[in-house]
Design an enzyme around this catalytic site. Structure first.
Site, PDB file in Angstrom:
ATOM      1  N   ASN A 212       0.854  -1.192   0.000  1.00  9.22           N
ATOM      2  CA  ASN A 212       0.000   0.000   0.000  1.00  9.22           C
ATOM      3  C   ASN A 212       0.890   1.241   0.000  1.00  9.22           C
ATOM      4  O   ASN A 212       2.117   1.122  -0.071  1.00  9.22           O
ATOM      5  CB  ASN A 212      -0.938  -0.030   1.216  1.00  9.22           C
ATOM      6  CG  ASN A 212      -0.150  -0.130   2.502  1.00  9.22           C
ATOM      7  OD1 ASN A 212       0.679   0.716   2.808  1.00  9.22           O
ATOM      8  ND2 ASN A 212      -0.364  -1.209   3.246  1.00  9.22           N
ATOM      9  N   ASP A 276      -3.842  -6.244   4.742  1.00  2.00           N
ATOM     10  CA  ASP A 276      -4.881  -7.112   5.297  1.00  2.00           C
ATOM     11  C   ASP A 276      -4.837  -8.507   4.685  1.00  2.00           C
ATOM     12  O   ASP A 276      -5.296  -9.470   5.286  1.00  2.00           O
ATOM     13  CB  ASP A 276      -6.262  -6.477   5.055  1.00  2.00           C
ATOM     14  CG  ASP A 276      -6.427  -5.242   5.909  1.00  2.00           C
ATOM     15  OD1 ASP A 276      -5.896  -5.232   7.033  1.00  2.00           O
ATOM     16  OD2 ASP A 276      -7.062  -4.274   5.448  1.00  2.00           O
ATOM     17  N   LYS A 286       8.116 -16.547 -11.724  1.00  2.00           N
ATOM     18  CA  LYS A 286       7.370 -15.340 -12.066  1.00  2.00           C
ATOM     19  C   LYS A 286       6.074 -15.724 -12.797  1.00  2.00           C
ATOM     20  O   LYS A 286       6.117 -16.510 -13.752  1.00  2.00           O
ATOM     21  CB  LYS A 286       8.240 -14.450 -12.958  1.00  2.00           C
ATOM     22  CG  LYS A 286       7.615 -13.114 -13.244  1.00  2.00           C
ATOM     23  CD  LYS A 286       8.513 -12.254 -14.096  1.00  2.00           C
ATOM     24  CE  LYS A 286       7.771 -11.006 -14.505  1.00  2.00           C
ATOM     25  NZ  LYS A 286       8.493 -10.270 -15.544  1.00  2.00           N
ATOM     26  N   ASP A 304      -4.446  -9.947  12.466  1.00  2.00           N
ATOM     27  CA  ASP A 304      -4.507  -8.549  12.888  1.00  2.00           C
ATOM     28  C   ASP A 304      -3.528  -8.380  14.051  1.00  2.00           C
ATOM     29  O   ASP A 304      -3.756  -8.880  15.155  1.00  2.00           O
ATOM     30  CB  ASP A 304      -5.938  -8.197  13.316  1.00  2.00           C
ATOM     31  CG  ASP A 304      -6.094  -6.699  13.424  1.00  2.00           C
ATOM     32  OD1 ASP A 304      -5.421  -6.093  14.285  1.00  2.00           O
ATOM     33  OD2 ASP A 304      -6.851  -6.123  12.625  1.00  2.00           O
ATOM     34  N   ILE A 305      -2.413  -7.722  13.762  1.00  2.00           N
ATOM     35  CA  ILE A 305      -1.323  -7.647  14.751  1.00  2.00           C
ATOM     36  C   ILE A 305      -1.777  -6.897  16.002  1.00  2.00           C
ATOM     37  O   ILE A 305      -1.583  -7.363  17.129  1.00  2.00           O
ATOM     38  CB  ILE A 305      -0.092  -6.943  14.131  1.00  2.00           C
ATOM     39  CG1 ILE A 305       0.408  -7.745  12.929  1.00  2.00           C
ATOM     40  CG2 ILE A 305       1.011  -6.762  15.174  1.00  2.00           C
ATOM     41  CD1 ILE A 305       1.468  -7.053  12.099  1.00  2.00           C
ATOM     42  N   PHE A 322      -4.261   3.035  14.534  1.00  2.00           N
ATOM     43  CA  PHE A 322      -4.516   4.079  13.550  1.00  2.00           C
ATOM     44  C   PHE A 322      -5.674   3.623  12.672  1.00  2.00           C
ATOM     45  O   PHE A 322      -5.865   2.425  12.468  1.00  2.00           O
ATOM     46  CB  PHE A 322      -3.279   4.331  12.672  1.00  2.00           C
ATOM     47  CG  PHE A 322      -2.378   5.391  13.235  1.00  2.00           C
ATOM     48  CD1 PHE A 322      -1.616   5.134  14.360  1.00  2.00           C
ATOM     49  CD2 PHE A 322      -2.308   6.644  12.643  1.00  2.00           C
ATOM     50  CE1 PHE A 322      -0.796   6.113  14.895  1.00  2.00           C
ATOM     51  CE2 PHE A 322      -1.492   7.631  13.171  1.00  2.00           C
ATOM     52  CZ  PHE A 322      -0.739   7.366  14.288  1.00  2.00           C
ATOM     53  N   LYS A 336     -13.353   0.325  15.134  1.00  2.00           N
ATOM     54  CA  LYS A 336     -12.057  -0.350  15.251  1.00  2.00           C
ATOM     55  C   LYS A 336     -11.628  -0.442  16.702  1.00  2.00           C
ATOM     56  O   LYS A 336     -11.092  -1.444  17.160  1.00  2.00           O
ATOM     57  CB  LYS A 336     -10.995   0.441  14.480  1.00  2.00           C
ATOM     58  CG  LYS A 336     -10.567  -0.276  13.256  1.00  2.00           C
ATOM     59  CD  LYS A 336      -9.748   0.538  12.338  1.00  2.00           C
ATOM     60  CE  LYS A 336     -10.294   0.316  10.946  1.00  2.00           C
ATOM     61  NZ  LYS A 336      -9.630   1.018   9.918  1.00  2.00           N
TER      62      LYS A 336
HETATM   63  O1  C5P Z   1      -8.444  -2.529  10.177  1.00  2.00           O
HETATM   64  P1  C5P Z   1      -7.410  -1.547   9.763  1.00  2.00           P
HETATM   65  O2  C5P Z   1      -6.302  -2.204   8.994  1.00  2.00           O
HETATM   66  O3  C5P Z   1      -7.915  -0.342   9.066  1.00  2.00           O
HETATM   67  O4  C5P Z   1      -6.842  -1.029  11.165  1.00  2.00           O
HETATM   68  C1  C5P Z   1      -5.744  -0.189  11.253  1.00  2.00           C
HETATM   69  C2  C5P Z   1      -5.010  -0.412  12.546  1.00  2.00           C
HETATM   70  O5  C5P Z   1      -4.819  -1.793  12.767  1.00  2.00           O
HETATM   71  C3  C5P Z   1      -3.618   0.195  12.506  1.00  2.00           C
HETATM   72  O6  C5P Z   1      -3.281   0.567  13.817  1.00  2.00           O
HETATM   73  C4  C5P Z   1      -2.764  -0.956  12.011  1.00  2.00           C
HETATM   74  O7  C5P Z   1      -1.405  -0.810  12.430  1.00  2.00           O
HETATM   75  C5  C5P Z   1      -3.430  -2.150  12.679  1.00  2.00           C
HETATM   76  N1  C5P Z   1      -3.356  -3.414  11.922  1.00  2.00           N
HETATM   77  C6  C5P Z   1      -2.618  -4.461  12.412  1.00  2.00           C
HETATM   78  N2  C5P Z   1      -2.587  -5.653  11.749  1.00  2.00           N
HETATM   79  C7  C5P Z   1      -3.279  -5.824  10.620  1.00  2.00           C
HETATM   80  C8  C5P Z   1      -4.034  -4.780  10.100  1.00  2.00           C
HETATM   81  C9  C5P Z   1      -4.066  -3.584  10.766  1.00  2.00           C
HETATM   82  O8  C5P Z   1      -1.960  -4.300  13.449  1.00  2.00           O
HETATM   83  N3  C5P Z   1      -3.215  -6.975   9.993  1.00  2.00           N
END
Ligand code: C5P
Length: 404
Positions: A212, A276, A286, A304-305, A322, A336
């Site tokens: 991204n 995501d 390739k 989701d970390i 964020f 969120k």
């Molecule tokens: O759901 P979204 O990706 O919009 O949420 C953003 C927040 O979640 C940010 O703080 C981002 O660092 C965290 N995040 C994460 N792991 C993911 C996706 C988002 O920690 N896989």
């Protein structure tokens, strides 16, 4: 993963005086440099008989200063300028002679003149024969220095002269660690902060990846400000074009790095734009458009970390996320906050795409029961506002838990 030290970008005058412990000052100069300090070595004439100025110049990348009356030095950075430049004057090793000069305000050479002219932080690491250390005049000088400078060491043991007793200069690592712990007096002193920054890259094949437009600038600004406020900061960055030591690549790498850094952390800020999704299968060859390979791309959701941090047994006191949103920004940010079990969310509107990669930003901190619009500014200014809001919450030990 990068640990940011209090020494980062600090200006240190390392005074080296004439004792055999000069060799340890070489290691000290390197250690301070490793922690990010800009080190200017000032040697007494006697010190140059033990270790050459060239050695320190090679270790620090800066020309060593020795003489008060060097016309070249005075035309460049003269002693008063150097005294103003320094955040810290550290004299290591400090001989009995130099200790006497510093304690009594005498200034016959460059180092003692600098010391007398400087109002910055000061520290000495004495190094001398044990009889000299025990001498009543040395002890009286030590008394005089208390309260004006931090005294580190000396250690006891076998001395270079064969005597056994007190007077050995403390080891470089111990000196650096002691200073790191005591000079750090910011509002986040003794706080451990982990910050993620930048995008992640999710490999598709050996040449392509999904990613991204995150630049990492916001996360880096947060790390820099947290460090300035005294926190011990660990920055875990994805691939960015900013000056940074090795980072991580994928969401899975970032997840592992975050959890390995999560011991006794006070504050976690997830500023990374973690992908995501990742390709379920990474092709070893390739992919070919002629074979319509790309249309076969299947995606799997990444972990989701931040949610894993917020629900971990090692949960930091505050977990801040964020939310980059294009519409109904505050509403989505608050969602969120709840679904990810966060304490606050920093919401950005990215409808125009103008925040990515820019130096300026605008944001609102969203709590479960209130919002705080921040004054728009550079990412560094906004980072300062964010910590101005978060630091008191940490100080009070208040957790703004969702639903409370
Ligand atoms: O759901 P979204 O990706 O919009 O949420 C953003 C927040 O979640 C940010 O703080 C981002 O660092 C965290 N995040 C994460 N792991 C993911 C996706 C988002 O920690 N896989």
């Amino acid at each position: 993963m990068t640990q940011i030290s209090w020494f980062q970008n600090k200006h240190i005058v390392l005074g080296v005086t004439g004792g055999i412990a000069c060799y340890k000052a070489c290691e000290l100069a390197r250690e301070l440099g490793r922690r990010g300090a800009v080190v200017q070595v000032v040697m007494t004439k006697t010190a140059t008989a033990f270790v050459s100025a060239l050695t320190f110049q090679s270790l620090t990348g800066r020309e060593v200063k020795v003489s008060m009356l060097d016309p070249k030095a005075e035309a460049g950075m003269g002693h008063i300028e150097l005294a103003r430049w320094a955040d810290l004057i550290l004299v290591a090793p400090c001989t009995a002679n130099t200790m006497a000069l510093l304690a009594r305000g005498q200034a016959p050479d460059l180092l003692s003149t600098l010391w007398a002219a400087a109002t910055c932080e000061k520290a000495v690491a004495p190094a001398m024969n044990q009889q000299m250390w025990e001498h009543p005049e040395t002890q009286a000088n030590l008394e005089r220095l208390f309260g004006k400078a931090q005294i580190i060491g000396p250690d006891s043991g076998i001395q270079a002269c064969g005597d056994v007793g007190s007077g050995r200069m403390s080891e470089a690592l111990e000196i650096a660690n002691t200073l790191e712990a005591t000079l750090n007096r910011g509002p986040l002193a003794a706080r451990r902060v982990v910050i993620t920054a930048g995008p992640t890259h999710e490999p598709v094949d050996p040449v392509r990846y999904l990613s991204n437009r995150s630049s990492g600038k916001m996360g880096f600004a947060l790390a820099e400000v947290a460090n300035r406020l005294g926190a011990a900061v660990t920055l875990i960055a994805g691939p960015v074009h900013l000056e940074a030591p090795a980072g991580v690549e994928t969401a899975s790498d970032m997840h592992a790095a975050v959890h390995s850094a999560l011991d006794e952390v006070d504050l976690f800020v997830g500023a990374a734009a973690v992908c995501d999704m990742r390709p379920t299968f990474v092709s070893r060859q390739k992919l070919k458009k002629s074979k319509n390979d790309l249309s076969q791309l299947i995606l799997t959701e990444n972990i989701d970390i931040i949610h894993s941090v917020a629900t971990s047994p090692n949960r930091p006191s505050l977990v801040i996320g964020f939310a980059a949103e294009t519409e109904r920004v505050l509403e989505h940010a608050r969602q969120k906050l709840t679904t990810k079990s966060l304490d606050a969310v920093i919401a950005n509107c990215v409808a125009s795409g103008e925040i990515f990669g820019q130096d300026e930003t605008e944001a609102t901190i969203v709590f479960s029961d209130s919002d705080q619009k921040l004054v728009p500014g550079t990412k560094s200014e906004v980072a300062q506002e964010i910590f101005a809001t978060l630091s008191p919450l940490l100080a009070k030990g208040i957790r703004n838990e969702p639903g409370i």
